[in-house]
Write a protein that holds these residues in place. Structure first.
Motif, PDB file in Angstrom:
ATOM      1  N   ASN A  77       0.809  -1.218   0.000  1.00 29.29           N
ATOM      2  CA  ASN A  77       0.000   0.000   0.000  1.00 29.29           C
ATOM      3  C   ASN A  77       0.839   1.265   0.000  1.00 29.29           C
ATOM      4  OD1 ASN A  77      -3.017  -0.523   0.054  1.00 29.29           O
ATOM      5  ND2 ASN A  77      -2.238  -2.067   1.469  1.00 29.29           N
ATOM      6  N   ASP A 114       1.933   1.651  -3.537  1.00 24.19           N
ATOM      7  CA  ASP A 114       0.805   2.117  -4.332  1.00 24.19           C
ATOM      8  C   ASP A 114       0.594   3.613  -4.142  1.00 24.19           C
ATOM      9  OD1 ASP A 114      -1.514   1.882  -6.013  1.00 24.19           O
ATOM     10  OD2 ASP A 114      -2.749   1.840  -4.194  1.00 24.19           O
ATOM     11  N   HIS A 115       0.674   4.087  -2.889  1.00 25.72           N
ATOM     12  CA  HIS A 115       0.486   5.519  -2.637  1.00 25.72           C
ATOM     13  C   HIS A 115       1.658   6.349  -3.159  1.00 25.72           C
ATOM     14  CE1 HIS A 115      -3.020   4.441  -0.355  1.00 25.72           C
ATOM     15  NE2 HIS A 115      -3.283   5.723  -0.195  1.00 25.72           N
ATOM     16  N   HIS A 157      -2.697  11.434  -7.611  1.00 23.79           N
ATOM     17  CA  HIS A 157      -4.081  10.995  -7.784  1.00 23.79           C
ATOM     18  C   HIS A 157      -4.761  10.769  -6.431  1.00 23.79           C
ATOM     19  CE1 HIS A 157      -7.586   8.952  -9.351  1.00 23.79           C
ATOM     20  NE2 HIS A 157      -7.307   7.911  -8.589  1.00 23.79           N
ATOM     21  N   TYR A 158      -4.110  10.018  -5.529  1.00 23.59           N
ATOM     22  CA  TYR A 158      -4.721   9.702  -4.239  1.00 23.59           C
ATOM     23  C   TYR A 158      -4.866  10.930  -3.343  1.00 23.59           C
ATOM     24  CZ  TYR A 158      -4.198   4.696  -5.217  1.00 23.59           C
ATOM     25  OH  TYR A 158      -4.276   3.445  -5.753  1.00 23.59           O
ATOM     26  N   ALA A 180      -9.620   7.764   2.138  1.00 22.72           N
ATOM     27  CA  ALA A 180      -8.532   6.798   2.025  1.00 22.72           C
ATOM     28  C   ALA A 180      -8.939   5.775   1.026  1.00 22.72           C
ATOM     29  CB  ALA A 180      -8.228   6.167   3.380  1.00 22.72           C
ATOM     30  N   ASN A 207       1.094   6.566  -6.929  1.00 25.41           N
ATOM     31  CA  ASN A 207      -0.147   7.260  -7.309  1.00 25.41           C
ATOM     32  C   ASN A 207      -0.421   8.457  -6.402  1.00 25.41           C
ATOM     33  OD1 ASN A 207      -1.325   5.341  -9.411  1.00 25.41           O
ATOM     34  ND2 ASN A 207      -0.836   3.975  -7.702  1.00 25.41           N
TER      35      ASN A 207
END
Length: 98
Positions: A81, A84-85, A91-92, A98, A88
């Motif tokens: 995770n 991933d953050h 975007h996030y 969340a 991205n």
């Protein structure tokens, strides 16, 4: 202890995240909501683990193995995770949940 990921895995995870997002509306403290979610997860995992033993003594003998399993799983999921953050981030971070 490990079960394979099923079709509803992410739906169940999202339900927990959605609850935490709702709590943020009332408490507005990321750290406190995160700590409560983590505590709830550990308490639930201890209960799930206890169900597979016949006694506290038997469970105590498996304590280190359970700690290793859950810590390894948490680290692996957290690493995924975080990556991933990181990948991205823009975007996030433009989203509010969340």
């Amino acid at each position: 202890m490990v079960e394979s990921t099923d079709e509803s895995f992410y739906d169940r995870a999202d339900a927990h995240i959605n609850l935490s997002n709702e709590q943020l509306k009332a408490f507005e403290n990321l750290g406190k909501v995160s700590a409560s979610m983590m505590f709830g997860t550990t308490r639930f995992n201890a209960w799930v683990s206890a169900r597979s033993f016949k006694s506290g003594e038997e469970m105590a003998q498996a304590r280190e193995a359970m700690l290793n399993y859950f810590c390894e799983q948490y680290r692996m999921m957290l690493e995924d995770n975080l990556d991933d953050h990181i990948n991205n981030f823009t975007h996030y971070m433009s989203a509010t949940d969340a």
